[in-house]
Design an enzyme around this catalytic site. Structure first.
Site, PDB file in Angstrom:
ATOM      1  CD  GLU A 191      -2.617  -3.035  -6.605  1.00  0.00           C
ATOM      2  OE1 GLU A 191      -1.416  -3.256  -6.727  1.00  0.00           O
ATOM      3  OE2 GLU A 191      -3.054  -1.953  -6.182  1.00  0.00           O
ATOM      4  CB  ALA A 194      -0.921   0.005   1.214  1.00  0.00           C
TER       5      ALA A 194
HETATM    6  O1  DER Z   1       0.200   0.737  -6.692  1.00  0.00           O
HETATM    7  C1  DER Z   1      -0.143  -0.068  -5.849  1.00  0.00           C
HETATM    8  O2  DER Z   1      -1.308  -0.240  -5.583  1.00  0.00           O
HETATM    9  C2  DER Z   1       0.914  -0.796  -5.095  1.00  0.00           C
HETATM   10  O3  DER Z   1       0.433  -2.014  -4.617  1.00  0.00           O
HETATM   11  C3  DER Z   1       1.284   0.064  -3.945  1.00  0.00           C
HETATM   12  O4  DER Z   1       0.136   0.226  -3.211  1.00  0.00           O
HETATM   13  C4  DER Z   1       2.439  -0.464  -3.144  1.00  0.00           C
HETATM   14  O5  DER Z   1       3.595  -0.409  -3.888  1.00  0.00           O
HETATM   15  P1  DER Z   1       5.030  -0.567  -3.215  1.00  0.00           P
HETATM   16  O6  DER Z   1       5.028  -1.849  -2.493  1.00  0.00           O
HETATM   17  O7  DER Z   1       5.951  -0.566  -4.406  1.00  0.00           O
HETATM   18  O8  DER Z   1       5.265   0.617  -2.348  1.00  0.00           O
END
Ligand code: DER
Length: 216
Positions: free
Chosen positions: A90, A70
């Site tokens: 997602e 997230a």
């Molecule tokens: O873009 C998204 O939804 C990703 O899942 C994001 O929420 C988390 O990305 P990261 O793990 O690269 O910070």
């Protein structure tokens, strides 16, 4: 955490990357038998590289567990996601899962969502001007997300579904649940990156000592 026979929703982003790699390792080295439902072309390719059999929502009746990262998390387990551009799929996969587990480091924690992090909106391209005005009425400012300069086509960022992405900035979002609904009521918005009342557990890694705390 995962058990043989489970169908697992595979998130997108740098955190989910490690989870998918670990699931692949468990399959190879410890005989775990799972199938994965990816949330993006990127997570599908990563899963295939790691030998995880791919299923779609057509193929499965349920998802046992979805794992994802997230971009911001508050104390009520509300999330902002989508800075990687995959939040629509997602959210579909997470909403289909019996258990949605989110993994973040403590830099992602915030007292209120929206502080310094925009809410991504996947938008049908012709609706961009109308969405801009409607978000202003909700107190926010939008920016059309552009493709990474390294991407050959340049121009606007294009989602896996072929839509544009707008990032909506608010000073803060006092009521994330109602904002999630309001944003999705704007014609032309496919889905927004607020995830409220959906995460079961947040695993928070400490940037200092690597310890993990759990928000349940
Ligand atoms: O873009 C998204 O939804 C990703 O899942 C994001 O929420 C988390 O990305 P990261 O793990 O690269 O910070």
């Amino acid at each position: 955490m995962a058990r043989s026979g489970w169908v697992i929703g595979l998130g997108t982003g740098s955190t989910a990357y490690y989870a998918v790699e670990e699931l692949g390792r468990l399959m190879r080295e410890e005989g775990l038998l799972i199938a994965g439902v990816p949330t993006s072309h990127a997570s599908e390719m990563l899963a295939r590289t790691n030998g995880i059999p791919i299923k779609t929502l057509d193929d499965v009746e349920r998802i046992d567990l979805a794992i994802d990262g997230a971009d911001q998390v508050d104390g009520g387990k509300n999330l902002i996601k989508g800075l990687g551009g995959a939040h629509t799929r997602e959210k579909i996969v997470a909403s289909f899962a019996d258990l949605f587990v989110v993994v973040v480091d403590d830099s992602k924690l915030a007292s209120r969502l929206g502080l310094g992090v925009p809410v991504p909106l996947e938008v049908i391209s012709l609706a961009v001007p109308a969405v801009t005005r409607r978000v202003q009425k909700l107190g926010g400012q939008t920016r059309l997300r552009m493709a990474h300069p390294a991407q050959a086509h340049g121009g606007p960022f294009i989602t896996d579904q072929g839509n544009f992405l707008m990032d909506a900035s608010f000073d803060e979002i006092p009521d994330p649940r109602s904002m999630e609904r309001e944003l999705n009521l704007i014609p032309g918005v496919v889905d927004n990156g607020l995830f409220t009342q959906i995460a079961a557990t947040i695993l928070v890694g400490s940037g200092k000592d690597g310890s993990v705390s759990i928000i349940e």
